[in-house]
Design a protein around this motif. Sequence first.
Motif, mmCIF file in Angstrom:
data_model
loop_
_atom_site.group_PDB
_atom_site.id
_atom_site.type_symbol
_atom_site.label_atom_id
_atom_site.label_comp_id
_atom_site.label_asym_id
_atom_site.label_seq_id
_atom_site.Cartn_x
_atom_site.Cartn_y
_atom_site.Cartn_z
ATOM 1 N N UNK A 197 0.861 -1.187 0.000
ATOM 2 C CA UNK A 197 0.000 0.000 0.000
ATOM 3 C C UNK A 197 0.894 1.232 0.000
ATOM 4 N N UNK A 198 0.407 2.281 -0.636
ATOM 5 C CA UNK A 198 1.168 3.519 -0.766
ATOM 6 C C UNK A 198 0.580 4.580 0.152
ATOM 7 N N UNK A 199 1.404 5.087 1.069
ATOM 8 C CA UNK A 199 1.002 6.171 1.965
ATOM 9 C C UNK A 199 1.548 7.463 1.379
ATOM 10 N N UNK A 200 0.671 8.254 0.806
ATOM 11 C CA UNK A 200 1.103 9.474 0.111
ATOM 12 C C UNK A 200 1.432 10.598 1.081
ATOM 13 N N UNK A 201 0.661 10.690 2.167
ATOM 14 C CA UNK A 201 0.858 11.747 3.150
ATOM 15 C C UNK A 201 1.170 11.131 4.502
ATOM 16 N N UNK A 202 2.271 11.562 5.097
ATOM 17 C CA UNK A 202 2.638 11.057 6.415
ATOM 18 C C UNK A 202 3.055 12.210 7.308
ATOM 19 N N UNK A 203 3.208 11.932 8.580
ATOM 20 C CA UNK A 203 3.583 12.963 9.542
ATOM 21 C C UNK A 203 4.954 13.539 9.235
ATOM 22 N N UNK A 204 5.849 12.700 8.722
ATOM 23 C CA UNK A 204 7.204 13.148 8.403
ATOM 24 C C UNK A 204 7.265 13.931 7.095
ATOM 25 N N UNK A 208 5.587 6.761 1.443
ATOM 26 C CA UNK A 208 6.270 5.468 1.548
ATOM 27 C C UNK A 208 5.369 4.343 1.045
ATOM 28 N N UNK A 209 5.978 3.260 0.612
ATOM 29 C CA UNK A 209 5.285 2.036 0.237
ATOM 30 C C UNK A 209 5.451 1.046 1.391
ATOM 31 N N UNK A 210 4.363 0.403 1.789
ATOM 32 C CA UNK A 210 4.423 -0.581 2.865
ATOM 33 C C UNK A 210 4.143 -1.962 2.285
ATOM 34 N N UNK A 211 5.149 -2.835 2.203
ATOM 35 C CA UNK A 211 4.915 -4.204 1.748
ATOM 36 C C UNK A 211 4.000 -4.928 2.735
ATOM 37 N N UNK A 212 3.156 -5.798 2.210
ATOM 38 C CA UNK A 212 2.169 -6.483 3.036
ATOM 39 C C UNK A 212 2.498 -7.965 3.184
ATOM 40 N N UNK A 213 2.251 -8.527 4.365
ATOM 41 C CA UNK A 213 2.338 -9.985 4.498
ATOM 42 C C UNK A 213 1.169 -10.613 3.742
ATOM 43 N N UNK A 214 1.186 -11.933 3.622
ATOM 44 C CA UNK A 214 0.169 -12.619 2.819
ATOM 45 C C UNK A 214 -1.246 -12.287 3.270
ATOM 46 N N UNK A 215 -1.488 -12.343 4.597
ATOM 47 C CA UNK A 215 -2.823 -12.038 5.103
ATOM 48 C C UNK A 215 -3.215 -10.592 4.854
ATOM 49 N N UNK A 216 -2.245 -9.689 4.927
ATOM 50 C CA UNK A 216 -2.520 -8.284 4.664
ATOM 51 C C UNK A 216 -2.877 -8.044 3.213
ATOM 52 N N UNK A 217 -2.181 -8.736 2.311
ATOM 53 C CA UNK A 217 -2.496 -8.600 0.888
ATOM 54 C C UNK A 217 -3.904 -9.096 0.592
ATOM 55 N N UNK A 218 -4.291 -10.189 1.245
ATOM 56 C CA UNK A 218 -5.649 -10.714 1.057
ATOM 57 C C UNK A 218 -6.687 -9.713 1.556
ATOM 58 N N UNK A 219 -6.391 -9.074 2.694
ATOM 59 C CA UNK A 219 -7.302 -8.071 3.249
ATOM 60 C C UNK A 219 -7.509 -6.926 2.264
ATOM 61 N N UNK A 220 -6.424 -6.340 1.774
ATOM 62 C CA UNK A 220 -6.540 -5.185 0.893
ATOM 63 C C UNK A 220 -7.064 -5.577 -0.487
#
Length: 321
Positions: A197-204, A208-220
């Motif tokens: 998933x791509x986080x376009x706006x962050x506090x910093x 950033x791009x956040x790689x997902x574990x298998x279960x996370x990929x299934x969720x999204x």
Amino acid sequence: MKTLCAGNETAPALTVNAALDRYFEARGAEGMKSIDDAKGRAAFHIRPKLGSVKVVDLTIEKVRAWRDGMVSSQKRLRTGKYAEKINSVTVDLTDPEVIRRRRDTANRTLTTLKAALNWAFNNRLVSDDTAWRLVRPYRGTTAARIRFLTPTEQKTLVAASNGAIRDLVSAALVTGARFSELARLRVTDYDAVNKSVFVAESKSGKPRHIPLPAGGAELFERLAKGRGGSEPLLAQDSGVAWAAAVYHRPWKTLLKQANLSDVTLHELRHTYASTMVRNGAPLIIVAQALGHSDTRMAEKHYAHLAPSYVADTIRRLAPDI
């Protein structure tokens, strides 16, 4: 006390509310990343007590009394706009941890007030900053430790949830993203090819791009399936995007059902990081996943969890009883 008008004849009548409005407008135009949090603090803690006060009428005593009032008063709850009575709940003001948390909140809110008033001072809307400059934040408000959910608690929390709040909790656990970052995610932010998933706006301020574990990929994958690219990935059961003011009630209900207490949604972010560190992830990787600009915060909160040659050696060789 005189006020420098700088071409503004109404400067002497500048209220704290007006100073906040002008500050937020200016910082918003500059791209201030934490503006929503600051606006929320101002609306809840600053405007009700100090909003109508003229900045030139502020004194050290008034600002200090306001700061101390956030610690000593009973806890206010969110109240409807047209409610006749402010909702509140009794808290134990003899509990050191309660006081620490309240002082920490007071410090953060004082920082917001000072930032707005310093902006007014630097832009020559007022001529004296003594009233707030000399009011210092409380000391010793840093938490002794951060709450991490155990693997069992994580499973219990997810199992007790359903619908939109379950998706929100699951997304937080598999990304470590802040609530505001999750609430802003759109369907196009999920990369099905790279499972991230791509986080376009962050506090910093850094995307950033956040790689997902298998279960996370299934969720999204499920959340994005058959939906328009501009739609929110995570939404309430009504289909409306999540907002800070609306997740508290289902979150508290969920905690009660899971028999968990003193857990905030933000602590799922800490749980994500602590799990990676315990499994051997380098702190630089954890910092990048969380969107930190360097490893200082990761070292502060999670370094003690990392597999340690020193700790392992001591446990193996030290005398035992």
